[in-house]
Design a protein around this motif. Structure first.
Motif, PDB file in Angstrom:
ATOM      1  N   LEU A   1     -19.055  -1.637  -2.891  1.00  0.00           N
ATOM      2  CA  LEU A   1     -17.612  -1.422  -2.999  1.00  0.00           C
ATOM      3  C   LEU A   1     -16.929  -2.693  -2.524  1.00  0.00           C
ATOM      4  O   LEU A   1     -17.118  -3.128  -1.385  1.00  0.00           O
ATOM      5  N   ARG A   2     -16.137  -3.297  -3.400  1.00  0.00           N
ATOM      6  CA  ARG A   2     -15.411  -4.519  -3.056  1.00  0.00           C
ATOM      7  C   ARG A   2     -13.912  -4.221  -3.087  1.00  0.00           C
ATOM      8  O   ARG A   2     -13.356  -3.883  -4.126  1.00  0.00           O
ATOM      9  N   LEU A   3     -13.263  -4.345  -1.937  1.00  0.00           N
ATOM     10  CA  LEU A   3     -11.828  -4.070  -1.825  1.00  0.00           C
ATOM     11  C   LEU A   3     -11.067  -5.375  -1.643  1.00  0.00           C
ATOM     12  O   LEU A   3     -11.247  -6.058  -0.626  1.00  0.00           O
ATOM     13  N   PRO A   4     -10.192  -5.734  -2.580  1.00  0.00           N
ATOM     14  CA  PRO A   4      -9.409  -6.976  -2.461  1.00  0.00           C
ATOM     15  C   PRO A   4      -8.040  -6.711  -1.830  1.00  0.00           C
ATOM     16  O   PRO A   4      -7.623  -5.563  -1.629  1.00  0.00           O
ATOM     17  N   ASP A   5      -7.343  -7.796  -1.531  1.00  0.00           N
ATOM     18  CA  ASP A   5      -5.924  -7.759  -1.150  1.00  0.00           C
ATOM     19  C   ASP A   5      -5.647  -6.857   0.051  1.00  0.00           C
ATOM     20  O   ASP A   5      -4.693  -6.068   0.066  1.00  0.00           O
ATOM     21  N   LEU A   6      -6.463  -6.969   1.067  1.00  0.00           N
ATOM     22  CA  LEU A   6      -6.233  -6.193   2.281  1.00  0.00           C
ATOM     23  C   LEU A   6      -5.040  -6.758   3.041  1.00  0.00           C
ATOM     24  O   LEU A   6      -4.819  -7.967   3.058  1.00  0.00           O
TER      25      LEU A   6
END
Length: 221
Positions: free
Chosen positions: A73-78
């Motif tokens: 799972l890759r979450l961008p723009d944190l």
């Protein structure tokens, strides 16, 4: 019979405070916590996943099932933060054998956050009697010795395959980890190392799924 060298029952109410105190010092305070990702897969949402797939288990849509596989799972723009909290509701199906190093194990599950391993442990769904018990390492990292299903929040679900008609062969765990983190992107990897050399269908013998993933950014002063 496998003889434990540190068999004990943990105080479950201490687990989350210990996780928190391992990150925060006495002088630290939590200024902000923002839930940035919450997925129970009811909407069949696999955005941001690599190697993800969905499965219907016990009337619910879950992420799974997996056997000797990894998911990412890759979450961008944190948003701006200096810590991350990740909570996973993990489902362990059928005959996980825990710690024994033989034809049936050890059966490992692990979680990595941004390339750092935060948990590598074993689980056991096997019955535990006075003369025979297949111990697991969770809620600690391997190798420790606890009775099967220690720390599980649900233990009466049916198996997925081998024991699909029998309650007590899927265990549900809620696993939370907090790490120091400042990057604008998170890579979460979950995977397993399962061993069942005498099973005609190892995937039916033991597998795992995820019922929910939550990620929160935290600002700690």
């Amino acid at each position: 019979m496998e003889v434990p060298f540190t068999a004990k029952k943990p105080a479950f109410l201490w687990i989350l405070p210990l996780i928190l105190t391992s990150f925060f010092s006495c002088e630290d305070s939590l200024l902000e916590e923002v839930l940035v990702y919450d997925n129970d897969f009811a909407e069949s949402d696999l955005v941001y996943f690599e190697k993800g797939r969905l499965y219907d288990f016990n009337g619910d849509t879950v992420l799974g099932y997996f056997h000797n596989e990894e998911i990412l799972l890759r979450l961008p723009d944190l948003p701006s933060h200096n810590a991350l909290k990740v909570t996973i509701d993990l489902l362990l199906h059928d005959s996980w054998d825990g710690n024994p190093d033989n034809i049936g194990g050890p059966d490992f599950w692990y979680m990595n956050l941004d390339g750092t391993q935060v948990l590598r442990t074993t689980f056991s769904n096997s019955p535990c009697e006075s003369t025979y018990c297949l111990y697991q390492s969770y809620p600690d990292a391997y190798p420790r010795f606890y009775e099967p299903k220690t720390g599980a929040v649900t233990t009466d679900l049916p198996g997925r395959c081998q024991y699909s008609t029998t309650p007590g062969w899927t265990s549900r765990y809620q696993i939370t980890r907090i790490i120091h983190h400042t990057e604008s992107e998170l890579e979460l990897v979950c995977g397993d190392e399962l061993k069942q050399e005498n099973a005609p269908d190892p995937v039916c013998d033991e597998s795992w799924s995820i019922a929910r993933i939550q990620v929160s950014t935290m600002t700690v002063n």
